[in-house]
Design a protein around this motif. Structure first.
Motif, PDB file in Angstrom:
ATOM      1  N   ARG A  41       5.563  28.272 -47.808  1.00 27.62           N
ATOM      2  CA  ARG A  41       5.454  28.577 -49.242  1.00 27.62           C
ATOM      3  C   ARG A  41       6.644  29.371 -49.745  1.00 27.62           C
ATOM      4  NH1 ARG A  41       2.999  33.044 -51.598  1.00 27.62           N
ATOM      5  NH2 ARG A  41       2.294  33.695 -49.540  1.00 27.62           N
ATOM      6  N   TRP A  93      -1.784  28.708 -55.362  1.00 20.53           N
ATOM      7  CA  TRP A  93      -2.911  28.547 -56.276  1.00 20.53           C
ATOM      8  C   TRP A  93      -4.002  27.709 -55.633  1.00 20.53           C
ATOM      9  CZ3 TRP A  93      -3.436  30.396 -61.347  1.00 20.53           C
ATOM     10  CH2 TRP A  93      -2.311  31.057 -61.868  1.00 20.53           C
ATOM     11  N   ARG A  94      -5.222  28.047 -55.932  1.00 15.53           N
ATOM     12  CA  ARG A  94      -6.385  27.286 -55.461  1.00 15.53           C
ATOM     13  C   ARG A  94      -7.097  26.699 -56.673  1.00 15.53           C
ATOM     14  NH1 ARG A  94     -11.829  28.893 -54.957  1.00 15.53           N
ATOM     15  NH2 ARG A  94     -13.016  27.712 -53.411  1.00 15.53           N
ATOM     16  N   LEU A 135       1.075  18.577 -61.842  1.00 14.20           N
ATOM     17  CA  LEU A 135       1.358  19.846 -61.179  1.00 14.20           C
ATOM     18  C   LEU A 135       2.848  19.947 -60.831  1.00 14.20           C
ATOM     19  CD1 LEU A 135      -1.707  19.795 -58.762  1.00 14.20           C
ATOM     20  CD2 LEU A 135      -1.470  21.191 -60.832  1.00 14.20           C
ATOM     21  N   GLN A 164       3.373  18.093 -55.388  1.00 13.51           N
ATOM     22  CA  GLN A 164       2.150  17.518 -54.842  1.00 13.51           C
ATOM     23  C   GLN A 164       1.344  18.595 -54.106  1.00 13.51           C
ATOM     24  OE1 GLN A 164       1.594  13.416 -54.238  1.00 13.51           O
ATOM     25  NE2 GLN A 164       3.549  13.260 -53.182  1.00 13.51           N
ATOM     26  N   PRO A 165       0.031  18.631 -54.336  1.00 13.16           N
ATOM     27  CA  PRO A 165      -0.800  19.651 -53.707  1.00 13.16           C
ATOM     28  C   PRO A 165      -1.227  19.254 -52.300  1.00 13.16           C
ATOM     29  CG  PRO A 165      -2.167  18.269 -55.076  1.00 13.16           C
ATOM     30  CD  PRO A 165      -0.750  17.760 -55.229  1.00 13.16           C
ATOM     31  N   ARG A 195      -7.776  21.762 -54.441  1.00 14.91           N
ATOM     32  CA  ARG A 195      -6.365  21.393 -54.386  1.00 14.91           C
ATOM     33  C   ARG A 195      -5.509  22.661 -54.377  1.00 14.91           C
ATOM     34  NH1 ARG A 195      -6.578  15.872 -58.161  1.00 14.91           N
ATOM     35  NH2 ARG A 195      -8.718  15.358 -57.532  1.00 14.91           N
ATOM     36  N   TRP A 196      -4.698  22.776 -53.341  1.00 13.59           N
ATOM     37  CA  TRP A 196      -3.826  23.929 -53.185  1.00 13.59           C
ATOM     38  C   TRP A 196      -2.451  23.588 -53.743  1.00 13.59           C
ATOM     39  CZ3 TRP A 196      -6.014  28.338 -51.412  1.00 13.59           C
ATOM     40  CH2 TRP A 196      -7.201  28.220 -50.674  1.00 13.59           C
ATOM     41  N   VAL A 197      -1.886  24.518 -54.483  1.00 14.91           N
ATOM     42  CA  VAL A 197      -0.601  24.269 -55.137  1.00 14.91           C
ATOM     43  C   VAL A 197       0.349  25.436 -54.877  1.00 14.91           C
ATOM     44  CG1 VAL A 197       0.567  23.774 -57.312  1.00 14.91           C
ATOM     45  CG2 VAL A 197      -1.787  23.005 -56.961  1.00 14.91           C
ATOM     46  N   ARG A 198       1.568  25.116 -54.454  1.00 12.94           N
ATOM     47  CA  ARG A 198       2.635  26.110 -54.321  1.00 12.94           C
ATOM     48  C   ARG A 198       3.486  26.027 -55.588  1.00 12.94           C
ATOM     49  NH1 ARG A 198       4.962  23.794 -48.685  1.00 12.94           N
ATOM     50  NH2 ARG A 198       5.437  22.148 -50.175  1.00 12.94           N
ATOM     51  N   ILE A 236      -0.470  25.188 -64.469  1.00 11.37           N
ATOM     52  CA  ILE A 236      -1.485  24.908 -63.448  1.00 11.37           C
ATOM     53  C   ILE A 236      -2.888  25.114 -63.999  1.00 11.37           C
ATOM     54  CG2 ILE A 236      -2.404  25.731 -61.242  1.00 11.37           C
ATOM     55  CD1 ILE A 236       0.524  26.309 -60.441  1.00 11.37           C
TER      56      ILE A 236
END
Length: 365
Positions: free
Chosen positions: A260, A266-267, A279, A282-283, A292-295, A304
């Protein structure tokens, strides 16, 4: 009374008398989660031990400061488990922290969440009073289910002293299948599989260095798992080899998470049927599409939240970037007026002086 508990009660009563805030801490494995709480440290490690466990009854009662690993080892010795796979994050994770955080692992979409397995709780409220809610059976609630209300409250309503949990036998069979497919293909396929009586247990889709892959874990009866492996396709992986990866996924320690850098994590909680979202990148997708986890960079937060809200979901700033400093306000979605009023009324009832974990959930709560 247990001297360790009496000491904690005395501290709470003294804090309530002069409105001194207290910061509840079990093993510290989830200190990163939520807003930084104000107050003097109130540790629960002394509230340690299994109060009762009868494997044939599928119920365990355990003190809040008991290490989560200790409880899971006890259950495993009897062929049982906590099916929602609570994250550990670090070696000090405790049972009380598990309930207070309310976080579940990869199997959550198939087996339910932490709150679905909480039968009863003993709570120390903000007046220093011991209150007991629920019990050791499923049908033990008349009126408001306070035991489950405490799950995910991050200690803002009181200090969890003891909890009774429903446990289940370990699945007799398990298999992990691997599929090469894009995010949109994976979401479509997961929804299609969900319409059939398959022993789906967990899923993880990730695009790692350009290799878009869906991992699907099956658990259940031997015949059901073997039949699914034959009809679903994909490459079957060795259970012993892939088991550590599911543990890393549970604790957000897969390479995708570790790489990361200085970005936020983010969750997103969204409907399983939600399409590919707009986003920053890609999560990593879990829970058959529902998590879905997002950096992302700190400035991408509004985008987001908008993407999650557009499909009826929500977004939580799970781990803040070091660039944000110690405090990163607005980690959780702001509550709408009716819910905000209810939350504040509950806080006043359980913790009139506002001494517990002040600011942990919201800066002014």
């Amino acid at each position: 009374m247990d001297p360790a508990l009496q000491h904690i009660i005395d501290r709470v009563q003294a804090a309530a008398a002069d409105s001194t805030p207290l910061r509840i801490r079990g093993g510290g494995s989830k200190d990163f989660y939520g807003e930084p709480a104000a107050g003097a440290l109130l540790e629960t490690a002394s509230l340690n031990g299994i109060t009762s466990y009868e494997p044939t009854e599928l119920v365990v009662t355990v003190k809040a400061g008991t290490p989560l690993a200790e409880l899971e080892a006890l259950l495993a010795a009897s062929g049982q488990c906590l099916p929602f796979e609570p994250p550990h994050f670090a070696g000090g994770a405790t049972v009380g922290g598990m309930v207070a955080a309310g976080l579940s692992g990869p199997a959550r979409a198939s087996v339910g969440a932490v709150r679905d397995y909480v039968l009863g709780v003993t709570l120390l409220n903000g007046k220093g009073e011991l209150l007991t809610f629920g019990g050791q059976v499923m049908k033990n609630v008349a009126g408001y289910d306070v035991s489950r209300l405490l799950v995910g409250a991050l200690g803002t309503l009181g200090l969890i002293v003891e909890v009774s949990l429903k446990v289940v036998p370990m699945a007799p069979a398990e298999a992990t299948l691997k599929f090469a497919m894009s995010q949109s293909q994976a979401l479509k396929q997961l929804n299609a599989w969900g319409a059939h009586p398959l022993p789906l247990n967990a899923s993880c889709w990730v695009d790692d260095a350009g290799a878009a892959t869906l991992y699907l874990r099956l658990r259940g009866a031997v015949a059901a798992v073997e039949a699914a492996c034959k009809t679903m396709g994909g490459d079957r992986l060795d259970n012993a080899a892939v088991a550590p990866d599911w543990t890393l996924c549970r604790d957000q320690k897969l390479p995708w998470f570790v790489e990361r850098g200085d970005r936020d994590l983010w969750r997103l909680s969204v409907p399983q049927t939600a399409p590919v979202l707009d986003l920053p990148e890609q999560p990593l997708v879990e829970w058959h599409g529902a998590e879905r986890w997002v950096r992302a960079a700190p400035e991408d937060g509004q985008r987001i939240r908008a993407a999650a809200g557009a499909v009826g979901g929500s977004a939580t700033l799970f781990i803040a970037s070091p660039a944000r400093g110690i405090r990163a306000n607005g980690r959780f979605n702001a509550l709408k007026p009716p819910l905000d009023r209810i939350h504040r009324q509950l806080k006043r009832e359980f913790d009139p002086a506002g001494i517990f974990n002040r600011g942990r959930m919201y800066p002014d709560f």
